[in-house]
Design an enzyme around this catalytic site. Structure first.
Site, mmCIF file in Angstrom:
data_model
loop_
_atom_site.group_PDB
_atom_site.id
_atom_site.type_symbol
_atom_site.label_atom_id
_atom_site.label_comp_id
_atom_site.label_asym_id
_atom_site.label_seq_id
_atom_site.Cartn_x
_atom_site.Cartn_y
_atom_site.Cartn_z
ATOM 1 N N SER A 139 0.828 -1.215 0.000
ATOM 2 C CA SER A 139 0.000 0.000 0.000
ATOM 3 C C SER A 139 0.861 1.264 0.000
ATOM 4 C CB SER A 139 -0.888 0.010 1.240
ATOM 5 O OG SER A 139 -0.094 0.334 2.379
ATOM 6 N N CYS A 140 0.217 2.375 -0.197
ATOM 7 C CA CYS A 140 0.933 3.660 -0.210
ATOM 8 C C CYS A 140 1.668 3.890 1.106
ATOM 9 C CB CYS A 140 -0.045 4.798 -0.484
ATOM 10 S SG CYS A 140 -1.561 4.729 0.496
ATOM 11 N N ASN A 141 1.030 3.603 2.233
ATOM 12 C CA ASN A 141 1.684 3.812 3.528
ATOM 13 C C ASN A 141 2.832 2.837 3.730
ATOM 14 O OD1 ASN A 141 0.313 6.011 4.895
ATOM 15 N ND2 ASN A 141 -1.516 4.721 4.829
ATOM 16 N N HIS A 220 -1.112 11.521 3.198
ATOM 17 C CA HIS A 220 -0.955 10.982 4.552
ATOM 18 C C HIS A 220 0.245 11.673 5.201
ATOM 19 C CE1 HIS A 220 -3.529 7.622 3.413
ATOM 20 N NE2 HIS A 220 -2.673 7.180 2.511
HETATM 21 P P1 NAD Z 1 -10.311 3.119 -8.027
HETATM 22 O O1 NAD Z 1 -11.665 2.790 -7.512
HETATM 23 O O2 NAD Z 1 -9.926 4.543 -8.171
HETATM 24 O O3 NAD Z 1 -10.091 2.435 -9.436
HETATM 25 C C1 NAD Z 1 -10.457 1.104 -9.690
HETATM 26 C C2 NAD Z 1 -10.839 0.965 -11.157
HETATM 27 O O4 NAD Z 1 -11.132 -0.412 -11.415
HETATM 28 C C3 NAD Z 1 -12.087 1.751 -11.550
HETATM 29 O O5 NAD Z 1 -11.838 2.343 -12.804
HETATM 30 C C4 NAD Z 1 -13.174 0.698 -11.669
HETATM 31 O O6 NAD Z 1 -14.127 1.042 -12.647
HETATM 32 C C5 NAD Z 1 -12.370 -0.489 -12.148
HETATM 33 N N1 NAD Z 1 -12.955 -1.798 -11.846
HETATM 34 C C6 NAD Z 1 -13.803 -2.150 -10.855
HETATM 35 N N2 NAD Z 1 -14.026 -3.469 -10.894
HETATM 36 C C7 NAD Z 1 -13.319 -3.955 -11.930
HETATM 37 C C8 NAD Z 1 -13.151 -5.253 -12.497
HETATM 38 N N3 NAD Z 1 -13.748 -6.327 -11.976
HETATM 39 N N4 NAD Z 1 -12.338 -5.380 -13.559
HETATM 40 C C9 NAD Z 1 -11.711 -4.318 -14.110
HETATM 41 N N5 NAD Z 1 -11.844 -3.068 -13.621
HETATM 42 C C10 NAD Z 1 -12.632 -2.896 -12.549
HETATM 43 O O7 NAD Z 1 -9.286 2.350 -7.065
HETATM 44 P P2 NAD Z 1 -7.788 2.776 -6.746
HETATM 45 O O8 NAD Z 1 -7.796 3.826 -5.699
HETATM 46 O O9 NAD Z 1 -7.061 3.012 -8.015
HETATM 47 O O10 NAD Z 1 -7.255 1.464 -6.026
HETATM 48 C C11 NAD Z 1 -6.809 0.348 -6.765
HETATM 49 C C12 NAD Z 1 -5.943 -0.510 -5.876
HETATM 50 O O11 NAD Z 1 -4.793 0.244 -5.498
HETATM 51 C C13 NAD Z 1 -6.585 -0.975 -4.566
HETATM 52 O O12 NAD Z 1 -6.064 -2.228 -4.224
HETATM 53 C C14 NAD Z 1 -6.104 0.063 -3.570
HETATM 54 O O13 NAD Z 1 -6.110 -0.403 -2.252
HETATM 55 C C15 NAD Z 1 -4.699 0.303 -4.079
HETATM 56 N N6 NAD Z 1 -4.136 1.578 -3.698
HETATM 57 C C16 NAD Z 1 -4.889 2.709 -3.740
HETATM 58 C C17 NAD Z 1 -4.332 3.912 -3.336
HETATM 59 C C18 NAD Z 1 -5.129 5.173 -3.322
HETATM 60 O O14 NAD Z 1 -4.854 6.060 -2.542
HETATM 61 N N7 NAD Z 1 -6.106 5.350 -4.170
HETATM 62 C C19 NAD Z 1 -3.003 3.953 -2.929
HETATM 63 C C20 NAD Z 1 -2.233 2.788 -2.956
HETATM 64 C C21 NAD Z 1 -2.820 1.596 -3.332
#
Ligand code: NAD
Length: 386
Positions: A139-141, A220
């Site tokens: 994760s980011c953290n 964060h």
């Molecule tokens: P998000 O909701 O912004 O983006 C997810 C995308 O996936 C959306 O475009 C959605 O339409 C699409 N989607 C949903 N179900 C799907 C499927 N079955 N198949 C294909 N596409 C699908 O999410 P995010 O914030 O980009 O997070 C993605 C991952 O990265 C998660 O595991 C999250 O924990 C991790 N993450 C997020 C952050 C953050 O701050 N946003 C930071 C680090 C890690």
């Protein structure tokens, strides 16, 4: 060229796609989405082949006037590596899809650690992912903490780390998240899940973490206390951290007092989306009392995992000889460490070579961060205050 498919084109996926596109050794095989929205429109505008990932296939995209290039299965089949950036918990439901096609896959920190063979951070454990079929970019953290702990562990040893993570309530696009007007212990249980997650990268690290959530979407902020096994000076620690390409020591002279100005600074510096790929450590917060190190760092949750995903692609595909080579290549192409005023110690300046390479100073390791870019020279370097 490595053909990289990105499944899930949201906050992280769109940034990973743009980062793949600028790498000299990679190309975007396509991006997959379930539903049409502004990000699907952006994908098409940027020239990415858009693949349909939902049960309804292309129909919702056709209805929105967006042309698709096929189904997510076809994208996976055409990819050398897939980066799964679907929402947390969805990635694991895609694991069979990648395995069916023998396509190495990278998952994100929202998945549980057992989704992949390796929990990955390029600086801390690149080699463990080399040749693996699956990796999870933490994760980011956890990424922010791993980047910090790796050089501290190598140079001084870590007896115990204690971190309070003051977390943003949601990303700017997450209109449903909060709190709006509160400060939450989150989770209330101690330690928070962050410590065990860091231990997926550093299995033997003694670490306790406490989490909070506050009403901001910016970044964060971590309050860090590390009891080291030796007692460096604060200056030595600043030099060590300042030599790391993905750690940005915020010089006091910039007058940056929080995440808002940090984001403003990186927007002014021309970063795409104002992204801050580096940990941002307030240089004057770096304090050593005996063997206890204290500091504050800010982590841009939407951005810091992006270069790590690029390195994970190289590790899985075994295309680069070492972590240092991959990190350097990623950073050069993306602009990590560039355009920001760098912390720099006196000895490092004095020993710098004509072509702009600085060998580092006490306890620092030679790395890409010691290269002073033209824009940094133009902005001027900042000396360690001691
Ligand atoms: P998000 O909701 O912004 O983006 C997810 C995308 O996936 C959306 O475009 C959605 O339409 C699409 N989607 C949903 N179900 C799907 C499927 N079955 N198949 C294909 N596409 C699908 O999410 P995010 O914030 O980009 O997070 C993605 C991952 O990265 C998660 O595991 C999250 O924990 C991790 N993450 C997020 C952050 C953050 O701050 N946003 C930071 C680090 C890690």
């Amino acid at each position: 060229m490595l053909h990289v498919g990105i499944n899930g084109f949201g906050t992280i996926g769109k940034r990973v796609a743009d980062a793949v596109r600028v790498q000299p050794d990679m190309t975007v095989a396509g991006v997959a989405k379930r539903s049409p929205n502004f990000e699907a429109t952006i994908a098409v505008d940027r020239g990415y082949d858009l693949f349909a990932a939902g049960e309804d296939g292309a129909a919702p995209f056709d209805a929105a006037g967006l042309r698709t290039a096929g189904t997510v299965r076809e994208m996976v089949a055409a990819s050398d590596v897939v980066v799964d950036t679907t929402p947390g918990g969805v990635g694991e439901t895609n694991a069979d899809l990648y395995a069916d096609h023998d396509t190495p896959a990278i998952f994100q920190g929202g998945e549980s650690a057992d989704v992949a063979e390796v929990s990955f951070n390029a600086r801390a454990n690149y080699d463990t992912a080399v040749g693996a079929d699956t990796a999870r970019v933490v994760s980011c953290n956890t990424t922010g903490l791993s980047r910090l702990f790796a050089p501290l562990q190598e140079s001084y040893g870590i007896e115990k780390a204690r971190v309070t993570l003051v977390r943003r309530g949601g990303d700017p696009g997450q209109t449903g998240r909060g709190p709006i007007n509160d400060t939450l212990p989150d989770p209330v249980e101690i330690p928070s899940h962050h410590g065990p997650d860091v231990q997926t990268v550093f299995p033997d690290l003694a670490i306790d973490t406490m989490g909070m959530k506050v009403p901001t979407t910016q970044m964060h902020t971590h309050s860090v206390n590390v009891t080291l096994e030796s007692a460096p000076t604060a200056c030595e620690v600043r030099d060590l951290l300042g030599a790391e390409s993905r750690l940005f020591l915020i010089p006091e002279t910039l007058g940056i007092d929080g995440a808002g100005k940090l984001k403003e600074y990186t927007r002014d510096a021309g970063r795409p989306r104002g992204d801050v790929w580096e940990n941002c450590i307030w240089a004057e917060s770096v304090t050593v009392e005996g063997r206890d190190l204290y500091l504050f760092q800010a982590i841009h949750q939407e951005a810091d995992v992006v270069p790590e995903n690029i390195d994970a692609v190289r590790a899985l595909s075994e295309r680069t000889a070492s972590a240092e080579q991959s990190i350097h290549r990623t950073d050069e192409a993306l602009g990590v460490g560039q355009g920001l005023v760098q912390h720099e110690s006196e000895p490092a300046r004095a020993e710098g070579t004509a072509d702009g390479w600085f060998p580092g100073s006490v306890n620092s390791v030679p790395c890409a961060s010691n290269r002073i870019s033209e824009s940094q020279k133009a902005l001027g370097s900042v000396h360690c205050p001691c």
